[in-house]
Design an enzyme around this catalytic site. Structure first.
Site, PDB file in Angstrom:
ATOM      1  N   ASP A   9       0.860  -1.064   0.084  1.00  0.00           N
ATOM      2  CA  ASP A   9       0.064  -0.115  -0.069  1.00  0.00           C
ATOM      3  C   ASP A   9       0.958   1.219   0.001  1.00  0.00           C
ATOM      4  O   ASP A   9       2.242   1.178   0.271  1.00  0.00           O
ATOM      5  CB  ASP A   9      -0.888  -0.052   1.166  1.00  0.00           C
ATOM      6  CG  ASP A   9      -1.685   1.139   1.564  1.00  0.00           C
ATOM      7  OD1 ASP A   9      -2.152   1.567   0.531  1.00  0.00           O
ATOM      8  OD2 ASP A   9      -1.452   1.694   2.480  1.00  0.00           O
ATOM      9  N   ASP A  11       0.041   5.111   1.020  1.00  0.00           N
ATOM     10  CA  ASP A  11      -0.239   5.874   2.207  1.00  0.00           C
ATOM     11  C   ASP A  11      -0.288   5.153   3.566  1.00  0.00           C
ATOM     12  O   ASP A  11      -0.956   4.388   3.576  1.00  0.00           O
ATOM     13  CB  ASP A  11      -1.430   6.753   1.982  1.00  0.00           C
ATOM     14  CG  ASP A  11      -1.807   7.949   0.970  1.00  0.00           C
ATOM     15  OD1 ASP A  11      -0.305   8.189   0.411  1.00  0.00           O
ATOM     16  OD2 ASP A  11      -2.585   8.121   0.336  1.00  0.00           O
TER      17      ASP A  11
END
Ligand code: B16
Ligand code: MG
Length: 227
Positions: A9, A11
């Protein structure tokens, strides 16, 4: 034994833009007469832009006041504020431990993928100086279903030409952990209080190649067919 790929991922795992999202959402929410705090913002992690706006409007009891065109205008204004704030990002904004892990994965021949629902992911990677470090970045613009649906992690696996069972996924959001688990990959959670992560680490400092390799071997032994 080692995984064929690690899919990240963005953020909250590669860099921390949650506060920048919060400041932008707080501004447009206030303009709509809605107050949100950092705790509420935690629930928006890993949630797409339009779904985040929907949660904010629901939180303020103002869903009926915003039709689709008005929602798109608010989302566009939020994004303009957020994109302006992204100019603060530099290679120093990469979270600790990540540069060393990316270098080690490359040295080990383990593929590196990105599964971010952010439409700003390419600009963020450029600002961080990481645009050449990923073998494949799933395109958030092509997503039909956001996390916790596994679609983006499956798209990353397909782009890397690996199966989910050969991969580890790394996430900081509950919706993201659920997406990884639903894809059939092993999940690593970063942060506190994430449920159902196969491995939970407090921060990216602990996210080392040796930790991942140990975790991978342990999982393969536990799930190996017994003779
Ligand atoms: P954008 P991730 C997510 O990124 C963020 O966690 C979430 O807060 C944000 O709303 C979403 O991206 C969409 O971002 O407005 O830039 O398209 O965690 O999936 O990397
Ligand atoms: Mg995240």
């Amino acid at each position: 034994m080692k995984p064929q790929a690690v899919i990240f991922d963005l953020d909250g795992v590669i860099t921390d833009t949650a506060h920048l999202h919060f400041v932008a959402w707080r501004t447009v929410a206030a303009e709509a007469g809605i107050v949100i705090d950092e705790h509420f913002n935690d629930g928006l992690k890993g949630i797409s832009r339009m779904a985040s706006l929907e949660r904010i409007l629901r939180h303020g009891g103002k869903e009926a006041e915003f039709d689709q065109a008005a929602r798109e205008a608010v989302a566009a204004r939020k994004n303009a504020i957020y994109v302006e704030a992204l100019s603060q990002l530099t290679p120093e904004s990469v979270l600790p431990g990540i540069p060393a892990l990316l270098a080690e994965l490359k040295a080990q021949g383990v593929k590196i993928g990105l599964a971010s629902v952010s439409l700003n992911a390419p600009a963020i990677l450029r600002a961080l100086g990481l645009q050449t470090h990923f073998d494949f970045c799933a395109d958030a613009g092509k997503l039909r279903r956001s996390k916790p649906d596994p679609e983006i992690f499956l798209a990353a696996c397909a782009g890397l030409n690996v199966t989910p069972a050969q991969c580890i996924g790394v996430e900081d959001a509950q919706a993201g952990i659920e997406a990884i688990n639903a894809s059939g990959m092993l999940s690593v959670g970063i942060g506190k209080g994430l449920r159902q992560a196969d491995l939970l680490l407090e921060s990216t400092v602990e996210l080392t190649w040796s930790r991942l390799q140990h975790f991978w071997n342990q999982q393969q032994r536990e799930h190996a067919p017994s003779h």
